[in-house]
Design a protein around this motif. Sequence first.
Motif, PDB file in Angstrom:
ATOM      1  N   VAL A  48      76.525  -4.449  45.678  1.00  0.00           N
ATOM      2  CA  VAL A  48      77.084  -3.182  45.040  1.00  0.00           C
ATOM      3  C   VAL A  48      78.598  -3.087  45.519  1.00  0.00           C
ATOM      4  CG1 VAL A  48      77.045  -0.594  45.354  1.00  0.00           C
ATOM      5  CG2 VAL A  48      75.024  -1.738  44.602  1.00  0.00           C
TER       6      VAL A  48
ATOM      7  N   HIS B  16      81.399  -5.235  43.619  1.00  0.00           N
ATOM      8  CA  HIS B  16      81.738  -4.776  42.311  1.00  0.00           C
ATOM      9  C   HIS B  16      83.303  -3.935  42.469  1.00  0.00           C
ATOM     10  CE1 HIS B  16      78.581  -5.724  39.716  1.00  0.00           C
ATOM     11  NE2 HIS B  16      77.417  -5.035  40.510  1.00  0.00           N
ATOM     12  N   LEU B  17      83.366  -3.329  43.812  1.00  0.00           N
ATOM     13  CA  LEU B  17      84.366  -2.568  43.848  1.00  0.00           C
ATOM     14  C   LEU B  17      85.756  -3.379  44.704  1.00  0.00           C
ATOM     15  CD1 LEU B  17      82.497   0.450  44.987  1.00  0.00           C
ATOM     16  CD2 LEU B  17      83.255  -0.069  42.899  1.00  0.00           C
TER      17      LEU B  17
ATOM     18  N   ASN C 226      87.860  -0.017  45.630  1.00  0.00           N
ATOM     19  CA  ASN C 226      87.871   1.148  44.635  1.00  0.00           C
ATOM     20  C   ASN C 226      89.337   1.587  44.716  1.00  0.00           C
ATOM     21  OD1 ASN C 226      86.285   2.321  42.659  1.00  0.00           O
ATOM     22  ND2 ASN C 226      86.505   4.078  44.149  1.00  0.00           N
TER      23      ASN C 226
ATOM     24  N   ALA D  86      81.655   5.928  43.221  1.00  0.00           N
ATOM     25  CA  ALA D  86      81.705   4.448  42.632  1.00  0.00           C
ATOM     26  C   ALA D  86      80.590   3.688  43.154  1.00  0.00           C
ATOM     27  CB  ALA D  86      82.992   3.972  42.918  1.00  0.00           C
TER      28      ALA D  86
ATOM     29  N   GLU E 272      77.225   4.932  41.416  1.00  0.00           N
ATOM     30  CA  GLU E 272      77.078   4.440  40.198  1.00  0.00           C
ATOM     31  C   GLU E 272      76.986   2.988  40.156  1.00  0.00           C
ATOM     32  OE1 GLU E 272      80.837   4.213  36.922  1.00  0.00           O
ATOM     33  OE2 GLU E 272      80.555   6.172  37.846  1.00  0.00           O
ATOM     34  N   LYS E 273      77.752   2.117  40.905  1.00  0.00           N
ATOM     35  CA  LYS E 273      77.365   0.738  40.645  1.00  0.00           C
ATOM     36  C   LYS E 273      76.181   0.383  41.220  1.00  0.00           C
ATOM     37  CE  LYS E 273      81.765  -0.523  39.076  1.00  0.00           C
ATOM     38  NZ  LYS E 273      81.862  -0.903  37.957  1.00  0.00           N
ATOM     39  N   SER E 274      75.278   1.060  41.934  1.00  0.00           N
ATOM     40  CA  SER E 274      73.974   0.848  42.334  1.00  0.00           C
ATOM     41  C   SER E 274      73.033   1.132  41.250  1.00  0.00           C
ATOM     42  CB  SER E 274      73.583   1.178  43.562  1.00  0.00           C
ATOM     43  OG  SER E 274      73.016   2.673  43.333  1.00  0.00           O
ATOM     44  N   GLU E 275      73.239   2.061  40.139  1.00  0.00           N
ATOM     45  CA  GLU E 275      72.543   2.386  39.076  1.00  0.00           C
ATOM     46  C   GLU E 275      71.441   3.154  39.561  1.00  0.00           C
ATOM     47  OE1 GLU E 275      71.581  -1.369  37.140  1.00  0.00           O
ATOM     48  OE2 GLU E 275      73.307  -1.434  36.120  1.00  0.00           O
TER      49      GLU E 275
END
Length: 408
Positions: A193, A196-197, A216, A248, A251-254
């Motif tokens: 996760v 992604h940032l 981020n 963030a 969110e990225k971890s769904e």
Amino acid sequence: MRGSLWQLGQSINRRLAQADKNVVARRYFASEADLKKTVLYDFHVANGGKMVPFAGWSMPIQYKDSIMDSTVNCRQNGGLFDVSHMCGLSLKGKDCASFLEKLVIADVAGLAPGTGTLTVFTNEKGGAIDDSVITKVKDDHIYLVVNAGCRDKDLAHIEEHMKAFKAKGGDVSWHIHDERSLLALQGPLAAPVLQHLTKDDLSKLYFGEFRILDINGATCYLTRTGYTGEDGFEISVPSENAVDLAKAILEKSEGKVRLTGLGARDSLRLEAGLCLYGNDMEQHITPVEAGLTWAIGKRRRAEGGFLGAEVILKQLADGPSIRRVGFISTGPPPRSHSEIQDEKGDNIGEITSGGFSPCLKKNIAMGYVKSGLHKAGTKAKILVRGKAYDGVVTKMPFVPTKYYKPSS
């Protein structure tokens, strides 16, 4: 705060279920106006955080899910913790390592830049003032985080010794990072996760290592560490970027990484066999008694030079009179201060932390017993509310750790 946060969370749940919610809220949150709030306070409340007083701060003990579910989810997926109540600080100057070595048991000088270790601040009797994770950023910059409940005494202790050190010509200064917030991202999804940032390759950052990097869009201090036994990170982020970073990550971890409170943090660290200062470590307990002999650097064992070294080095040579051990027990979960007896009913020690393990589905605890009675498999009786229940000394961690280390 003494006692188990997990138990406090359960108590709040029971009371909320049994009583008028407004009455309970007034009782638990009576001192809310006097409490400090992290920059994520409104975010916690908006997400269903149940806020409680902790070390002078209003902190979430849990969210909409139970502490049990939250604990299991952290191990299966991931948990995001606001730990901004903890105090981050930097020591700078060419003598910062030699200064810190007067106060802690670690071989600070021997740390490679970008690496860190758990250590203990000791007093003149060898007891623990606090435990801390320290990191050598560079030879002239050390970053460390101390516990929220120990902040005032720790800072006073460091400042007093720094004044004396500087008076003798030592080059050291400090900065307390009140402009930053601290997030802990823990669990198997932590690295994928967070990747992604940031553009930096997190697969090259191992347990105990530190980097300053962009996450981020903000310049963060990133340490691959945590307090759960899982792989994960502690992220020191400028406070103005903290809420955006938390959003963030979630969110990225769904939805798989969940906001996680202090209740699950307590059960996770207990499952990992990690000390909570004020429960499992105190001013009268030495690092040797606490089972942290490994944190005393080899050179420090030979040279001493830290507060209480004479006491600690003698314990290393002769063995301590008491030792921290783990227990699995029957009956109700043991609590802090529960008496430990041998099979004849004689007192042999005291529980310091205990609770029901959400992952193992059994009672776990840690405490101190007389040396010689600390071997795994030793049977004991643990008193809970005046009744004796069977317990057995058990190796820790109770749940295997999953720290990210080089495979070779």
